[in-house]
Scaffold this motif. Sequence first.
Motif, PDB file in Angstrom:
ATOM      1  N   GLU A  21     -24.242 100.678  -6.387  1.00  0.00           N
ATOM      2  CA  GLU A  21     -23.786 101.886  -6.688  1.00  0.00           C
ATOM      3  C   GLU A  21     -25.006 102.157  -7.845  1.00  0.00           C
ATOM      4  N   LYS A  22     -25.438 103.357  -8.128  1.00  0.00           N
ATOM      5  CA  LYS A  22     -26.360 103.685  -8.963  1.00  0.00           C
ATOM      6  C   LYS A  22     -25.729 103.898 -10.421  1.00  0.00           C
ATOM      7  N   SER A  23     -25.139 102.953 -10.928  1.00  0.00           N
ATOM      8  CA  SER A  23     -24.750 103.165 -12.224  1.00  0.00           C
ATOM      9  C   SER A  23     -25.257 101.818 -13.137  1.00  0.00           C
ATOM     10  N   TYR A  24     -25.374 101.980 -14.386  1.00  0.00           N
ATOM     11  CA  TYR A  24     -25.732 101.214 -15.187  1.00  0.00           C
ATOM     12  C   TYR A  24     -27.125 100.337 -15.029  1.00  0.00           C
ATOM     13  N   ILE A  25     -27.706 100.838 -14.242  1.00  0.00           N
ATOM     14  CA  ILE A  25     -29.120 100.430 -13.850  1.00  0.00           C
ATOM     15  C   ILE A  25     -30.018 100.357 -15.096  1.00  0.00           C
ATOM     16  N   ASP A  26     -30.247 101.742 -15.431  1.00  0.00           N
ATOM     17  CA  ASP A  26     -30.984 101.719 -16.456  1.00  0.00           C
ATOM     18  C   ASP A  26     -30.820 101.015 -17.928  1.00  0.00           C
ATOM     19  N   GLU A  27     -29.284 101.270 -18.100  1.00  0.00           N
ATOM     20  CA  GLU A  27     -28.785 100.368 -19.159  1.00  0.00           C
ATOM     21  C   GLU A  27     -29.227  98.949 -19.188  1.00  0.00           C
ATOM     22  N   THR A  57     -22.709  93.657  -9.289  1.00  0.00           N
ATOM     23  CA  THR A  57     -21.881  93.716  -7.966  1.00  0.00           C
ATOM     24  C   THR A  57     -20.653  94.624  -8.518  1.00  0.00           C
ATOM     25  N   PRO A  58     -20.316  95.484  -7.443  1.00  0.00           N
ATOM     26  CA  PRO A  58     -19.286  96.493  -7.854  1.00  0.00           C
ATOM     27  C   PRO A  58     -17.852  96.075  -7.605  1.00  0.00           C
ATOM     28  N   SER A  59     -17.552  94.510  -7.519  1.00  0.00           N
ATOM     29  CA  SER A  59     -15.940  94.436  -7.550  1.00  0.00           C
ATOM     30  C   SER A  59     -16.080  92.855  -7.822  1.00  0.00           C
ATOM     31  N   ARG A  60     -14.881  92.312  -8.009  1.00  0.00           N
ATOM     32  CA  ARG A  60     -14.546  90.599  -8.350  1.00  0.00           C
ATOM     33  C   ARG A  60     -14.896  90.011  -7.122  1.00  0.00           C
ATOM     34  N   LEU A  61     -14.415  90.599  -5.773  1.00  0.00           N
ATOM     35  CA  LEU A  61     -14.436  89.884  -4.781  1.00  0.00           C
ATOM     36  C   LEU A  61     -15.950  89.751  -4.320  1.00  0.00           C
ATOM     37  N   GLU A  62     -16.810  90.812  -4.763  1.00  0.00           N
ATOM     38  CA  GLU A  62     -18.442  90.905  -4.404  1.00  0.00           C
ATOM     39  C   GLU A  62     -19.119  89.859  -5.563  1.00  0.00           C
ATOM     40  N   PHE A  63     -18.660  89.900  -6.840  1.00  0.00           N
ATOM     41  CA  PHE A  63     -19.090  88.800  -7.735  1.00  0.00           C
ATOM     42  C   PHE A  63     -18.856  87.596  -7.128  1.00  0.00           C
ATOM     43  N   THR A  90     -33.670  81.794 -13.222  1.00  0.00           N
ATOM     44  CA  THR A  90     -33.988  83.113 -13.471  1.00  0.00           C
ATOM     45  C   THR A  90     -33.088  84.179 -12.984  1.00  0.00           C
ATOM     46  N   ASP A  91     -32.191  83.991 -12.384  1.00  0.00           N
ATOM     47  CA  ASP A  91     -31.220  84.810 -11.685  1.00  0.00           C
ATOM     48  C   ASP A  91     -29.633  85.194 -12.755  1.00  0.00           C
ATOM     49  N   LEU A  92     -29.548  86.145 -12.161  1.00  0.00           N
ATOM     50  CA  LEU A  92     -28.057  86.565 -13.045  1.00  0.00           C
ATOM     51  C   LEU A  92     -27.245  87.432 -12.099  1.00  0.00           C
ATOM     52  N   VAL A  93     -26.053  87.109 -11.983  1.00  0.00           N
ATOM     53  CA  VAL A  93     -25.063  87.932 -11.176  1.00  0.00           C
ATOM     54  C   VAL A  93     -24.038  88.421 -12.648  1.00  0.00           C
ATOM     55  N   LEU A  94     -23.960  89.934 -12.326  1.00  0.00           N
ATOM     56  CA  LEU A  94     -23.278  90.605 -13.117  1.00  0.00           C
ATOM     57  C   LEU A  94     -22.057  91.380 -12.519  1.00  0.00           C
ATOM     58  N   LEU A  95     -20.898  91.533 -13.206  1.00  0.00           N
ATOM     59  CA  LEU A  95     -19.998  92.370 -12.592  1.00  0.00           C
ATOM     60  C   LEU A  95     -20.279  93.799 -13.241  1.00  0.00           C
ATOM     61  N   SER A  96     -20.512  94.793 -12.356  1.00  0.00           N
ATOM     62  CA  SER A  96     -20.671  95.846 -13.148  1.00  0.00           C
ATOM     63  C   SER A  96     -20.067  96.427 -13.791  1.00  0.00           C
ATOM     64  N   PRO A  97     -20.224  97.211 -14.910  1.00  0.00           N
ATOM     65  CA  PRO A  97     -19.093  97.488 -15.647  1.00  0.00           C
ATOM     66  C   PRO A  97     -18.402  99.001 -15.114  1.00  0.00           C
ATOM     67  N   THR A  98     -18.713  99.404 -13.915  1.00  0.00           N
ATOM     68  CA  THR A  98     -18.027 100.418 -13.106  1.00  0.00           C
ATOM     69  C   THR A  98     -16.909  99.526 -12.630  1.00  0.00           C
ATOM     70  N   ALA A  99     -16.833  98.236 -12.420  1.00  0.00           N
ATOM     71  CA  ALA A  99     -15.502  97.531 -11.991  1.00  0.00           C
ATOM     72  C   ALA A  99     -14.701  96.916 -13.326  1.00  0.00           C
TER      73      ALA A  99
END
Length: 233
Positions: A21-27, A57-63, A90-99
């Motif tokens: 999803e094109k959200s919170y990328i710039d932030e 990631t756009p959801s808990r399941l995807e996280f 040097t990798d990081l998985v985030l739950l997107s704030p959209t979720a």
Amino acid sequence: MSLDFDYNYVRQDNIIVFYKEKSYIDETINVIKEAQVTLSKYFELTLENHNIRVVLTPSRLEFDKQVLNFLKISSETPSRRSRIAQPQGTDLVLLSPTAYFLDSIYRYNYEEYSRLLCHELTHIYHEILSPDMEKVPRWFSEGLAIYLSEQWIYEDEFKLPVASGNIPTLDEINEDINLAYEWGWPIIKYTNEIYGKETILRCIKQDNYQEFTNFMSAEFDLIEENSREWFSR
């Protein structure tokens, strides 16, 4: 760039953000850039030759899926709603704030998001410098991340336990995960202010955590006194 999942990506300098999803990328990119400036000075290490790969990631399941498939970390599923970030190398998985609303206990706030990413980036610097992260006590790694991200200043989950005056022993902090998060940062703060960051960096680079723990055991009465003073101002 070939990876094992269907995400788009954007790259700026050494930061690569994968997204659906094109959200919170710039932030996300801006915060990591800012954190790198601060942390590079502290750790005396630049990450310009290290690619920081972030998966939004756009959801808990995807996280949970990307923690397992991308980071290769096995953990409980579904993960706790309080868990929104997982670093590895040097990798990081985030739950997107959209979720956040559906899949976490948090609500998006830019300042809190900045501190979260600074916390996780601290782990990345630590892992680059450390000869063996398996030897690192949880209270040291989490205490360092909470201290350098300044979460201890603003966030009640870290402030209130220390302010309560119910001070555990160092053995208890070593053994209890919750106490490691609550009390690791006062130990790091004390060491940094009294002995300087050189002591902390030397401990990381030389992998001498037991020596550091023994040293802190002898200093613990002073740490208790200082922690009371910090919260009586």
